[in-house]
Design a protein around this motif. Structure first.
Motif, PDB file in Angstrom:
ATOM      1  N   LYS A  61      38.785  19.560  19.313  1.00 52.58           N
ATOM      2  CA  LYS A  61      39.356  18.445  20.073  1.00 52.58           C
ATOM      3  C   LYS A  61      40.642  17.945  19.426  1.00 52.58           C
ATOM      4  N   GLU A  62      40.653  17.817  18.117  1.00 52.38           N
ATOM      5  CA  GLU A  62      41.842  17.316  17.420  1.00 52.38           C
ATOM      6  C   GLU A  62      43.014  18.279  17.541  1.00 52.38           C
ATOM      7  N   ASN A  63      42.728  19.579  17.569  1.00 53.60           N
ATOM      8  CA  ASN A  63      43.795  20.566  17.775  1.00 53.60           C
ATOM      9  C   ASN A  63      44.455  20.369  19.131  1.00 53.60           C
ATOM     10  N   VAL A  64      43.641  20.095  20.140  1.00 52.49           N
ATOM     11  CA  VAL A  64      44.181  19.868  21.482  1.00 52.49           C
ATOM     12  C   VAL A  64      44.926  18.537  21.534  1.00 52.49           C
ATOM     13  N   GLU A  65      44.350  17.506  20.922  1.00 51.98           N
ATOM     14  CA  GLU A  65      44.993  16.182  20.904  1.00 51.98           C
ATOM     15  C   GLU A  65      46.366  16.233  20.259  1.00 51.98           C
ATOM     16  N   LEU A  66      46.475  17.007  19.194  1.00 57.62           N
ATOM     17  CA  LEU A  66      47.740  17.099  18.465  1.00 57.62           C
ATOM     18  C   LEU A  66      48.873  17.572  19.374  1.00 57.62           C
ATOM     19  N   ALA A  67      48.564  18.531  20.246  1.00 54.59           N
ATOM     20  CA  ALA A  67      49.585  19.063  21.158  1.00 54.59           C
ATOM     21  C   ALA A  67      49.960  18.053  22.234  1.00 54.59           C
ATOM     22  N   THR A  68      48.985  17.266  22.686  1.00 60.24           N
ATOM     23  CA  THR A  68      49.252  16.350  23.803  1.00 60.24           C
ATOM     24  C   THR A  68      49.971  15.074  23.372  1.00 60.24           C
ATOM     25  N   GLU A  69      49.930  14.766  22.074  1.00 60.15           N
ATOM     26  CA  GLU A  69      50.536  13.519  21.598  1.00 60.15           C
ATOM     27  C   GLU A  69      52.045  13.471  21.805  1.00 60.15           C
ATOM     28  N   ILE A  70      52.671  14.645  21.910  1.00 57.34           N
ATOM     29  CA  ILE A  70      54.129  14.665  22.037  1.00 57.34           C
ATOM     30  C   ILE A  70      54.595  14.941  23.469  1.00 57.34           C
ATOM     31  N   CYS A  71      53.643  15.017  24.405  1.00 55.93           N
ATOM     32  CA  CYS A  71      53.987  15.391  25.779  1.00 55.93           C
ATOM     33  C   CYS A  71      54.107  14.164  26.680  1.00 55.93           C
ATOM     34  N   LYS A  72      54.882  14.314  27.748  1.00 58.09           N
ATOM     35  CA  LYS A  72      55.128  13.209  28.663  1.00 58.09           C
ATOM     36  C   LYS A  72      53.940  12.906  29.556  1.00 58.09           C
ATOM     37  N   ASP A  73      53.279  13.944  30.067  1.00 56.83           N
ATOM     38  CA  ASP A  73      52.260  13.750  31.091  1.00 56.83           C
ATOM     39  C   ASP A  73      51.054  14.649  30.848  1.00 56.83           C
ATOM     40  N   PRO A  74      50.366  14.455  29.707  1.00 56.64           N
ATOM     41  CA  PRO A  74      49.252  15.350  29.386  1.00 56.64           C
ATOM     42  C   PRO A  74      48.051  15.133  30.298  1.00 56.64           C
ATOM     43  N   LEU A  75      47.211  16.163  30.380  1.00 61.04           N
ATOM     44  CA  LEU A  75      45.969  16.072  31.137  1.00 61.04           C
ATOM     45  C   LEU A  75      44.885  15.414  30.289  1.00 61.04           C
ATOM     46  N   ASN A  76      43.795  15.045  30.917  1.00 65.43           N
ATOM     47  CA  ASN A  76      42.657  14.466  30.209  1.00 65.43           C
ATOM     48  C   ASN A  76      42.019  15.529  29.308  1.00 65.43           C
ATOM     49  N   GLY A  85      36.447  34.157  20.290  1.00 67.39           N
ATOM     50  CA  GLY A  85      36.585  33.776  21.688  1.00 67.39           C
ATOM     51  C   GLY A  85      36.674  32.276  21.860  1.00 67.39           C
ATOM     52  N   GLU A  86      35.876  31.535  21.082  1.00 71.39           N
ATOM     53  CA  GLU A  86      35.921  30.069  21.154  1.00 71.39           C
ATOM     54  C   GLU A  86      37.254  29.540  20.633  1.00 71.39           C
ATOM     55  N   GLN A  87      37.765  30.158  19.579  1.00 70.11           N
ATOM     56  CA  GLN A  87      39.066  29.730  19.057  1.00 70.11           C
ATOM     57  C   GLN A  87      40.176  29.980  20.091  1.00 70.11           C
ATOM     58  N   GLN A  88      40.082  31.105  20.811  1.00 67.90           N
ATOM     59  CA  GLN A  88      41.089  31.362  21.838  1.00 67.90           C
ATOM     60  C   GLN A  88      40.942  30.358  22.991  1.00 67.90           C
ATOM     61  N   ARG A  89      39.735  29.926  23.271  1.00 68.38           N
ATOM     62  CA  ARG A  89      39.535  28.892  24.283  1.00 68.38           C
ATOM     63  C   ARG A  89      40.193  27.575  23.855  1.00 68.38           C
ATOM     64  N   VAL A  90      40.097  27.261  22.570  1.00 71.64           N
ATOM     65  CA  VAL A  90      40.778  26.062  22.059  1.00 71.64           C
ATOM     66  C   VAL A  90      42.286  26.207  22.248  1.00 71.64           C
ATOM     67  N   ALA A  91      42.806  27.401  21.927  1.00 73.76           N
ATOM     68  CA  ALA A  91      44.241  27.641  22.075  1.00 73.76           C
ATOM     69  C   ALA A  91      44.677  27.497  23.534  1.00 73.76           C
ATOM     70  N   ILE A  92      43.847  27.974  24.450  1.00 71.25           N
ATOM     71  CA  ILE A  92      44.159  27.843  25.879  1.00 71.25           C
ATOM     72  C   ILE A  92      44.083  26.377  26.306  1.00 71.25           C
ATOM     73  N   ALA A  93      43.045  25.672  25.841  1.00 71.69           N
ATOM     74  CA  ALA A  93      42.922  24.247  26.155  1.00 71.69           C
ATOM     75  C   ALA A  93      44.125  23.474  25.626  1.00 71.69           C
ATOM     76  N   ARG A  94      44.566  23.806  24.440  1.00 67.58           N
ATOM     77  CA  ARG A  94      45.735  23.141  23.836  1.00 67.58           C
ATOM     78  C   ARG A  94      46.979  23.351  24.697  1.00 67.58           C
ATOM     79  N   ALA A  95      47.150  24.582  25.188  1.00 71.39           N
ATOM     80  CA  ALA A  95      48.315  24.882  26.022  1.00 71.39           C
ATOM     81  C   ALA A  95      48.223  24.195  27.378  1.00 71.39           C
ATOM     82  N   VAL A  96      47.045  24.203  27.985  1.00 72.85           N
ATOM     83  CA  VAL A  96      46.863  23.645  29.330  1.00 72.85           C
ATOM     84  C   VAL A  96      46.949  22.118  29.319  1.00 72.85           C
ATOM     85  N   ALA A  97      46.386  21.490  28.276  1.00 73.47           N
ATOM     86  CA  ALA A  97      46.347  20.031  28.215  1.00 73.47           C
ATOM     87  C   ALA A  97      47.741  19.407  28.166  1.00 73.47           C
ATOM     88  N   LYS A  98      48.726  20.166  27.733  1.00 71.05           N
ATOM     89  CA  LYS A  98      50.112  19.677  27.771  1.00 71.05           C
ATOM     90  C   LYS A  98      50.612  19.479  29.196  1.00 71.05           C
TER      91      LYS A  98
END
Length: 236
Positions: free
Chosen positions: A106-121, A145-158
């Motif tokens: 979760k924190e990996n995904v949060e880190l990416a969204t903190e700098i974005c204008k319109d992140p997803l939930n 596979g789970e780590q790649q899912r985190v990476a995808i979630a991080r990219a999508v959440a932006k």
């Protein structure tokens, strides 16, 4: 109503000078990508796929040619504009997950969204990628596979316009790779994200809306795939 291209690439070339030798990594490439397409860029190692993806992702500049995102010419951007472009418009998924080892999923995904204008939930995205029960685990506690899912979630959440995926199944076994392809297909449909995936693995192209084939730095085919199959039907 006629569709307008999301990305328009005009005569892109990228040359590198290696001593006295000029390496032509990309040569006069032109094509268009439309909003919501799932595009597979297919070619062997050294065909120019990653060079092209790096330019489209704003991580590299072409030697010649132009590249537009909608009406904006990205090839005219300065470094600050390219930084904003990478932050707000592009989501990256790589072969290796590039997660922060000391942060939870979760924190990996949060880190990416903190700098974005319109992140997803974030909670919704983690749930959609199948990590609701694993969100508080650290990368070392997760499978590949789970780590790649985190990476995808991080990219999508932006909430980017385009998801660029560089060999996202390359480090995974077949079963896990198919699961990741299914997830990317879901992201494409559910979030209506344009997805560009580069691979040397020809069967993966069967799931694409558009297939772009590269060889020796050139685009040799650019075709609409009329016979798409679900990722679960892909075999290699």
């Amino acid at each position: 109503m006629e569709k307008k291209p999301l990305m328009k690439i005009e005569d892109l070339s990228k040359f590198y000078q290696m001593g006295e030798v000029t390496v032509k990594a990309l040569k006069n490439s032109s094509f268009e990508i439309y909003e919501g397409e799932f595009v597979v860029i297919l070619g062997p190692s050294g065909s120019g796929k990653s060079t092209l993806l790096n330019i489209l992702g704003g991580m590299d500049k072409p030697t010649t040619g132009r590249f537009f995102l909608r009406e904006e010419e990205v090839t005219k951007y300065n470094e600050k504009m390219l930084t904003n472009y990478r932050r707000d418009k592009i989501g990256f998924v790589f072969q290796f997950y590039n997660l922060m080892a000391n942060l939870t999923a979760k924190e990996n995904v949060e880190l990416a969204t903190e700098i974005c204008k319109d992140p997803l939930n974030i909670e919704n995205v983690l749930n959609d990628v199948g990590l609701a029960d694993r969100k508080n685990h650290f990368p070392s506690q997760l499978s590949g596979g789970e780590q790649q899912r985190v990476a995808i979630a991080r990219a999508v959440a932006k909430n980017p316009l385009v998801l660029l995926c560089d060999e996202p199944t390359g480090a995974l076994d077949y079963k896990t790779g198919i699961a990741i392809l299914s997830l990317l297909s879901k992201i494409n449909r559910q979030y209506k994200k344009t997805v560009m995936l580069i691979t040397h693995n020809a069967p993966i192209a069967q799931m694409a809306d558009r297939i772009i084939k590269m060889r020796s730095g050139e685009i040799v085919e650019n075709e609409i795939n009329e016979n798409q199959i679900d990722p679960e039907g892909i075999e290699w």
